[in-house]
Write an enzyme that holds these catalytic residues in place. Structure first.
Site, mmCIF file in Angstrom:
data_model
loop_
_atom_site.group_PDB
_atom_site.id
_atom_site.type_symbol
_atom_site.label_atom_id
_atom_site.label_comp_id
_atom_site.label_asym_id
_atom_site.label_seq_id
_atom_site.Cartn_x
_atom_site.Cartn_y
_atom_site.Cartn_z
ATOM 1 N N THR A 111 90.867 -9.810 -87.503
ATOM 2 C CA THR A 111 91.133 -11.139 -86.943
ATOM 3 C C THR A 111 90.548 -12.226 -87.835
ATOM 4 O OG1 THR A 111 90.519 -12.614 -85.116
ATOM 5 C CG2 THR A 111 89.039 -10.816 -85.544
ATOM 6 N N TYR A 127 83.467 -10.918 -79.972
ATOM 7 C CA TYR A 127 84.743 -10.345 -80.399
ATOM 8 C C TYR A 127 84.855 -10.330 -81.929
ATOM 9 C CZ TYR A 127 89.686 -10.118 -81.507
ATOM 10 O OH TYR A 127 90.884 -9.770 -82.074
#
Ligand code: UDP
Length: 334
Positions: A119, A143
């Protein structure tokens, strides 16, 4: 080496199901490994489903022994940023321990090629835009940290054991399969486009717009939306490159387009022909002002170009999918 079968961990989820379709369209067999904790059985349409958690070594091993995949794509992860802050242990266990377990079993069984879902959140608040791969990695969320840790683990294991991996650092995956066969079905849904579509059709009240006081042309955040089918296509190219001996790849996977949140809402209004009611809210903690990719490296390394990632195609494919799933036309006729 030519690939025949690809094991898709998390293949019942949003991006994973689009990847499974892309694998099938590329003439290969997708084997989905998913525990269905957030994915959907109905999204597994292009090959068999093995129901197992990536943290379960025996389950992963059984799937690999039965199907003998030439590569693994790893999509199975917790992704909701707020949830990670509330329950970090759960995130580290799923995302980091799960990926580590998957990779260990892969290596024990002689599978050496891995395409890993990373990501742009690994960069945190970027020092420079557009984002290039060499920028410092300073994630600001649990995350983002789980994904960066996974990349570091993969690098170390690659050096020691010859694992080949591609870490694809996604920007904002959005849209739905153009044939409407799969789409985004998160629960709860936190993403902008489905939430705007919901608000446009009157499901659940106005959309919360998180912050209109950012230093951007219209005060709302800027993002890089990449159509999920374009994103899936990059996974096939990456798997083939790894199998052909490319060496490891770390690539920003965005479209390179930039849209503010308000521009996205306008695209939703164009697609649906309905206004999007919004409630103005304070900034959402953890949201970066602007994130968009420099796509030079991914285009060069994979020979990839996005085909569906203009904002109107992204939104109209999402709308076509949700319109059907939410029964919008039937409800309107009642
Ligand atoms: N956003 C919003 N309302 C929502 C969902 C998102 O205003 O209901 C904004 C969010 O603050 C961010 C952008 O839309 O600026 C994209 O958010 P999303 O959660 O879709 O993706 P992210 O960029 O966080 O991965």
């Amino acid at each position: 080496m030519t690939l025949q079968r690809i094991l898709i961990a998390g293949g019942a989820g949003y991006i994973g199901s689009h990847a499974a379709k892309a694998v099938r369209l590329a003439g290969l067999e997708p084997i989905v490994l998913d525990d269905l904790s957030s994915g959907h059985e109905h999204a597994v349409r292009w090959g068999p489903l093995v129901r197992a958690d990536i943290r379960n070594a025996d389950g992963v091993r059984a799937a690999i022994r039965e199907y003998k995949p030439g590569a693994v794509m790893q999509f199975a992860a917790r992704i909701e940023v707020g949830e990670g802050e509330k329950d970090p242990a759960h995130f580290y266990d799923n995302n980091v321990a799960g990926t580590l377990n998957l990779v260990r079993v892969m290596l024990e069984e002689g599978v050496k090629n891995l395409v890993f879902s990373s990501t742009c959140a690994i960069y945190g608040d970027p020092e420079r835009l557009p984002l290039t791969e060499d920028l410092p990695k300073k994630p600001v969320s649990v995350y983002g940290r789980t994904k960066l840790m996974c990349e570091q683990i993969l690098e170390d294991i690659s050096k020691a054991h010859g694992l080949n991996f591609a870490a694809l650092r996604y920007f904002n995956a959005a849209g739905a399969d153009p044939e409407g066969e799969t789409g985004e079905e998160h629960d709860p849904e936190t993403h902008l486009i489905p939430n705007a579509l919901k608000a446009a059709v009157g499901l659940g009240g106005p959309m919360k717009l998180f912050g209109n006081d950012y230093p951007t042309p219209d005060g709302t955040c800027i993002r890089d939306f990449i159509h999920v089918t374009d994103l899936a296509e990059a996974h096939i190219l990456a798997a083939n490159r790894l199998a052909a001996g490319s060496g490891n790849l770390q690539l920003n996977l965005g479209s390179g387009n930039r849209n503010t949140v308000l521009e996205v809402l306008q695209a939703v209004e164009r697609a649906t022909g309905r206004p999007v009611p919004v409630t103005m809210c304070p900034r959402r903690p953890g949201d970066a002002i602007a994130l968009y990719a420099d796509t030079t490296k991914v285009r060069r390394e994979l020979g990839w170009t996005p085909k569906l990632s203009d904002i109107d195609t992204v939104v109209s494919t999402a709308w076509a999918f949700h319109r059907r799933v939410w029964n919008v036309d039937a409800k309107a006729a009642e």
